[in-house]
Motif scaffolding. Structure first.
Motif, short mmCIF file in Angstrom:
data_model
loop_
_atom_site.label_atom_id
_atom_site.label_comp_id
_atom_site.label_asym_id
_atom_site.label_seq_id
_atom_site.Cartn_x
_atom_site.Cartn_y
_atom_site.Cartn_z
N ALA A 204 21.90 15.24 -4.33
CA ALA A 204 20.77 14.27 -3.81
C ALA A 204 20.25 13.38 -5.01
N ASN A 205 20.30 13.64 -6.24
CA ASN A 205 20.42 12.71 -7.16
C ASN A 205 21.23 11.39 -7.22
N ARG A 206 22.64 11.74 -6.91
CA ARG A 206 23.74 10.70 -6.54
C ARG A 206 23.35 10.04 -5.63
N PHE A 207 23.02 10.85 -4.52
CA PHE A 207 22.89 9.82 -3.07
C PHE A 207 21.61 8.85 -3.16
N TYR B 243 21.26 18.78 3.06
CA TYR B 243 21.93 17.91 2.32
C TYR B 243 22.00 16.46 2.79
N LEU B 244 21.28 15.29 1.93
CA LEU B 244 21.21 14.26 2.35
C LEU B 244 22.54 13.55 2.94
N GLY B 245 22.38 12.72 4.06
CA GLY B 245 23.66 12.35 4.41
C GLY B 245 24.23 12.93 5.53
N SER B 246 23.91 14.27 5.48
CA SER B 246 24.49 15.19 6.67
C SER B 246 23.61 15.26 8.04
N ARG C 144 0.85 -1.29 -0.06
CA ARG C 144 0.02 0.04 -0.10
C ARG C 144 0.91 1.25 -0.09
N LEU C 145 2.06 1.13 -0.19
CA LEU C 145 3.12 2.29 -0.31
C LEU C 145 3.05 2.70 -1.80
N GLY C 146 2.61 3.93 -1.87
CA GLY C 146 2.49 4.28 -3.50
C GLY C 146 3.32 5.78 -3.56
N TYR C 147 4.13 6.13 -2.96
CA TYR C 147 4.80 7.38 -2.94
C TYR C 147 5.88 7.64 -1.85
N VAL C 148 7.16 8.20 -2.16
CA VAL C 148 8.25 8.06 -0.96
C VAL C 148 8.74 9.81 -1.37
N HIS C 149 9.01 10.38 -0.18
CA HIS C 149 9.87 11.62 -0.20
C HIS C 149 11.02 11.19 0.46
N ILE C 150 12.08 11.72 0.17
CA ILE C 150 13.49 11.59 0.86
C ILE C 150 14.02 12.93 1.22
#
Length: 289
Positions: free
Chosen positions: A272-275, A213-216, A200-206
């Motif tokens: 973010a795209n690379r991460f 910045y992702l990872g920080s 039932r998972l249909g969409y994800v936000h990261i």
């Protein structure tokens, strides 16, 4: 799996110049999809958006959060009707752009409530969403309800609560929208809820814990992406980040975006795209171990 970016990474407004910038910059950063926030749907140029999307070879989704005047959980039937009309307009916009997803806090106002949701309010929202889901299905669009933290809704703050609300709606055309920023606040971990929500998972936000910045920050992205991999999730995965360097006054006030967490949209988005792609690939290699 479509890897996308939220348009507010690049622009705080979506008239001709802002929309053009957001779409072109999303493509240049290497994403497959752009998520456009429909904060003012009645004044949004859907035909311009459709043309720009085609020119840049991008898929599209749309999102929004309701407010006090469009709150589907309101005790005022006129407010509920206004919310339903606005969401119908949003569905028409998504269809015109060639999109297949409308997501976000489309079930209540996006705000801090001072009391729990009432049974009548939940029932009102569920009934409206059931009608909207039927309309959306006829347009080839899927609805996903974003699970956000306790300061942004009183209807559902965890994946399990979202499943309960989906049962109240009773439509197969409505799914759960998980967001790692909110999960990091409300969930016990970032792996189990993905498996709990399941198909039932249909969409994800990261999003990172501080929306930078992702990872920080403190989000356990490794566990989250392992959950997606175990589930075999193949829907949209969209990067979301906010800074006072790119300002939309209404949303910045609503979300409390008071700091410059970054000052270079291009660098942030490319990172973010690379991460995200590296995280997905890393999980795929687990099958080789």
């Amino acid at each position: 799996m479509l890897i996308g970016a939220h348009a507010l990474v690049f622009s705080g407004s979506f008239e001709h110049e802002g929309l053009t910038r957001a779409i072109e910059k999303t493509r240049q950063a290497g994403f497959d999809l752009i998520e456009i926030p429909l904060m003012d749907p009645y004044n949004f140029d859907r035909m311009l958006a459709a043309r720009l999307l085609e020119d840049n070879g991008l898929a599209v989704s749309a999102s929004l959060g309701l407010n006090d005047s469009t709150d589907l959980t309101s005790d005022d039937p006129d407010v509920v009707a206004a919310g339903e009309r606005m969401l119908e307009e949003c569905l028409d916009i998504v269809h015109a752009m060639g999109g297949r997803n409308l997501c976000g806090v489309i079930y209540s106002a996006m705000k801090k409530y001072m009391a729990p949701a009432t049974a009548s309010g939940r029932a009102s929202s569920a009934a409206a969403l059931g009608r909207l889901a039927s309309r959306a299905e006829g347009l080839g669009i899927h609805l996903s309800l974003e699970v956000v933290n306790r300061y942004e809704t009183n209807v559902m703050n965890t994946g399990r609560q979202a499943l309960d609300f989906l049962d109240e709606i009773g439509s197969s055309n409505v799914s759960v929208h998980l967001d790692t920023y909110h999960m990091n606040i409300e969930e016990s971990d970032l792996y189990t809820p993905v498996l709990d929500v399941g198909e039932r998972l249909g969409y994800v936000h990261i999003g990172e814990s501080h929306r930078g910045y992702l990872g920080s920050g403190t989000v356990d992205f490794g566990s989250f992406f392992r959950g997606l991999g175990r589930l075999g999730y193949d829907g949209p995965v969209v990067f979301e980040s906010f800074s006072s360097a790119v300002v939309n006054e209404d949303l910045s006030r609503m979300l409390g975006i008071w700091r410059n967490l970054w000052d270079d949209s291009d660098d942030l988005a490319a990172h973010a795209n690379r991460f995200i792609r590296d995280s997905v690939r890393a999980v795929e290699t687990i099958a080789l171990h």
